[in-house]
Design an enzyme around this catalytic site. Structure first.
Site, PDB file in Angstrom:
ATOM      1  N   GLY A 105      27.830 -65.136-122.693  1.00 30.71           N
ATOM      2  CA  GLY A 105      26.676 -65.567-121.886  1.00 30.71           C
ATOM      3  C   GLY A 105      25.957 -64.329-121.377  1.00 30.71           C
ATOM      4  CB  THR A 136      28.900 -74.874-114.884  1.00 34.38           C
ATOM      5  OG1 THR A 136      28.470 -74.042-113.774  1.00 34.38           O
ATOM      6  CG2 THR A 136      29.929 -74.124-115.675  1.00 34.38           C
ATOM      7  CB  SER A 190      31.062 -70.382-115.542  1.00 32.55           C
ATOM      8  OG  SER A 190      30.487 -69.774-116.665  1.00 32.55           O
ATOM      9  CD  GLU A 215      29.526 -61.984-109.468  1.00 32.29           C
ATOM     10  OE1 GLU A 215      30.367 -61.412-110.164  1.00 32.29           O
ATOM     11  OE2 GLU A 215      29.166 -61.546-108.352  1.00 32.29           O
ATOM     12  CG  PHE A 216      31.409 -64.960-104.226  1.00 33.34           C
ATOM     13  CD1 PHE A 216      31.326 -66.202-103.634  1.00 33.34           C
ATOM     14  CD2 PHE A 216      32.625 -64.562-104.767  1.00 33.34           C
ATOM     15  CE1 PHE A 216      32.431 -67.050-103.578  1.00 33.34           C
ATOM     16  CE2 PHE A 216      33.743 -65.391-104.715  1.00 33.34           C
ATOM     17  CZ  PHE A 216      33.644 -66.638-104.116  1.00 33.34           C
ATOM     18  CG  LEU A 217      25.547 -62.185-108.776  1.00 30.90           C
ATOM     19  CD1 LEU A 217      24.114 -62.660-108.905  1.00 30.90           C
ATOM     20  CD2 LEU A 217      25.856 -61.223-109.890  1.00 30.90           C
ATOM     21  CB  ALA A 218      22.530 -63.904-103.496  1.00 31.99           C
ATOM     22  CD  GLU A 219      19.171 -65.913-109.790  1.00 35.10           C
ATOM     23  OE1 GLU A 219      17.941 -66.042-109.799  1.00 35.10           O
ATOM     24  OE2 GLU A 219      19.948 -66.716-110.348  1.00 35.10           O
ATOM     25  CE  LYS A 257      29.843 -69.422-106.861  1.00 35.64           C
ATOM     26  NZ  LYS A 257      29.004 -68.319-106.482  1.00 35.64           N
ATOM     27  NE  ARG A 305      32.152 -68.982 -80.734  1.00 37.40           N
ATOM     28  CZ  ARG A 305      32.156 -69.863 -79.744  1.00 37.40           C
ATOM     29  NH1 ARG A 305      33.261 -70.531 -79.469  1.00 37.40           N
ATOM     30  NH2 ARG A 305      31.077 -70.076 -79.035  1.00 37.40           N
ATOM     31  CB  CYS A 335      24.472 -71.681-107.747  1.00 36.16           C
ATOM     32  SG  CYS A 335      24.461 -70.843-109.341  1.00 36.16           S
TER      33      CYS A 335
END
Ligand code: NAD
Ligand code: UGA
Length: 486
Positions: free
Chosen positions: A16, A96, A140, A175-179, A234, A274, A290
């Site tokens: 991918g 997905t 994914s 994966e936790f990246l943000a565009e 995730k 908090r 996502c």
């Protein structure tokens, strides 16, 4: 051939070449010149774009990373055999999406592409002996227990080397990246999560993956956990993020009724450690490929576990998001006394947030859809999003409608803010691009139909300044200026 390379270099395979595959492979390759990274995609056109040495989408800082490793130790190919040969770590980075038909329609994740990748790896090893165990990595976003599904696909595939069945492990490494801030997220992640089984092969491969992160981000915090935990983490993280935005958007409505400014409210509330101040910006609703999809997957998961109340709880976050987009469109229609027919409406920004060209599930899609229903014309300006991509996403977002010629022709994309606002009756600012903060709105106002409306759905402009210029100005989470009806 075997999963052991003669030259001592480890080979990592990414399946991918989209946002996640393209970004993560480039990042790792730029940080690990002594290893090889191969990125494979079935989309030949996409591979050919990468092979022109250009990033096929807009992501600040990625081109510079690509320049460091392109065709040195990072290779893009549509040749599966070439990509898979001698690989040890196979990262599955395919989409997905939410299922659009059948059981779970509209909620459940469709993991057919992830399954297909696993089958491809199994087929590849059906005629090759694995000497060094291989890792099949879920990068994914998938629902908990997908690892069992993938494991059985690999284990039960036909092979002339039955001993291969003991020489692999499914790892979860979400994966936790943000565009838009992906390079920052890759170079200094809050944490990396690696989910693995307790058997020795899984543990060894998990350590190998952790070592790749350690060599890429010295001192990185790696959380080693069980595979189900990692998979669920995730979905849970994205659902919690979605929940924050829907909470902020629900309070924005309360603020508008009371004449309270939601940005000030967020500053007051978010200063409680908090709660935290990030991710509390009210807006037109969360978009992107996502948050919505993973939130819905959590709803489906809860239902499938027989937890109806839990499902309803998370579903409310989604409902609030749908409401936010609808209520913005309704507000515009109401201000025009229910008559938008033939009027020109300007949409500033169709990307789902600033600093990305991505329009997947952008709130602009629903807002434009509702407005087009009223018979208006839409003039768009976005600094990075392209019309072709937007129209494709627009079409794919329609559930019980089709994209007609008429609708297609009523959405035009302009090259500048000035052109998009020419003769327009109203501006709806949907994406918070910085360019909009530097625009000379006095000039724009002159070229518009009178009286012009300005709906700032991101709350990034000074409503009272716009009002002074002569706009009937609305700021989301604050409301209209008092001078609106003057
Ligand atoms: P994407 O649509 O940009 O890319 C997926 C790519 O996979 C496409 O180019 C497609 O052609 C390719 N593909 C599909 N089936 C294939 C197959 N069998 N073999 C080879 N290639 C195949 O998707 P994305 O945005 O990169 O997201 C991928 C996954 O990562 C999703 O599960 C998503 O939820 C998750 N994720 C995305 C982001 C993000 O910011 N976009 C961040 C974190 C996690
Ligand atoms: C999100 C998560 O932030 C990433 O950690 C995750 O890896 C990714 O999803 C994923 O799984 O794909 P992304 O969709 O790129 O990243 O973008 P975000 O910055 O999270 O924004 C999502 C949406 O929420 C955007 O439409 C944005 O405008 C909106 N948003 C965000 C708000 O309206 N207010 C906020 O305060 C924050």
């Amino acid at each position: 051939m075997e999963a052991e390379r003669q030259d001592g270099r480890t080979k990592y395979v990414f399946i991918g070449a989209g946002w996640v595959g393209g970004l993560t492979s480039t990042f790792f390759a730029s940080r690990n010149p002594n290893s090889d990274f191969f990125v494979y995609d079935i989309n030949k056109e996409l591979i050919s774009k990468w092979n022109q040495h250009t990033v096929p989408f807009f992501e600040e800082g990625l081109q510079e990373m690509l320049d460091q490793c392109f065709n040195k130790n990072l290779f893009f190919t549509d040749d599966k055999e070439r990509a898979f040969e001698g690989g040890q770590y196979y990262f599955i980075c395919v989409h997905t999406p939410t299922k659009s038909k059948g059981i779970g329609k509209g909620e459940m994740q469709d993991i057919k592409f992830v399954e297909a990748c696993t089958r491809d790896i199994a087929t590849f090893y059906s005629t090759r002996s694995i000497t060094k165990p291989i890792a099949i990595i879920e990068k994914s976003t998938v629902s908990p227990r997908t690892c069992d599904n993938l494991s059985s696909i690999f284990r039960e595939a036909q092979t002339t080397f039955p001993e291969n069945r003991q020489k692999f492990s499914i790892l979860s490494n979400p994966e936790f990246l943000a565009e838009g801030v992906a390079v920052r997220d890759l170079t200094s992640p809050d944490r990396v999560i690696i989910g693995a089984g307790s058997d020795p092969i899984s543990q060894t491969l998990s350590s190998g993956l952790a070592a790749l992160y350690a060599s890429s981000v010295p001192g990185v915090r790696v959380i080693n956990t069980a595979t189900y935990t990692s998979e669920l983490a995730k979905l849970a993280a994205n659902a919690m993020l979605a929940q924050r935005v829907s909470s902020a958007n629900s309070l924005a409505l309360v603020c508008e009724r009371l004449g309270v400014d939601v940005t000030q409210l967020a500053a007051c509330v978010g200063s409680d450690a908090r709660i935290g101040e990030r991710y509390l910006a009210a807006g037109p609703g969360f978009g992107g490929s996502c948050l919505e999809k993973d939130l819905l997957a959590l709803v489906y998961l809860a239902k499938s576990l027989g937890l109806d109340e839990v499902a309803e709880y998370w579903r409310a976050v989604y409902t609030m998001n749908q409401h936010q987009k609808r209520r913005i469109a309704e507000l515009v229609v109401r201000e025009f006394y229910g008559n938008l027919s033939g009027k020109k409406i300007t949409i500033l920004g169709v990307a789902f947030k600033k600093n990305t060209s991505d329009c997947r599930s952008s709130p602009s899609i629903d807002i434009i859809r509702y407005l087009l229903d009223e018979g208006c014309l839409i003039q768009v300006y976005d600094p990075q999003a392209k019309r072709d991509h937007f129209m494709r996403e627009y079409a794919s977002y329609l559930v019980d409608e089709i994209l007609t010629e008429d609708i297609f022709s009523r959405i035009t994309f302009e090259k500048s803010i000035a052109e998009a606002c020419q003769d327009s009756h109203a501006i709806i600012l949907v994406t918070e691009w910085d360019e909009f903060k530097q625009t000379d709105w006095v000039n724009v106002h002159k070229s518009m139909q009178k009286p012009p409306y300005f709906f700032d759905t991101r709350g990034i402009l000074d409503r009272d300044e716009l009002s002074k210029i002569g706009f009937k100005a609305f700021k989301l989470g604050l409301g209209f200026s008092e001078s609106k009806h003057n």
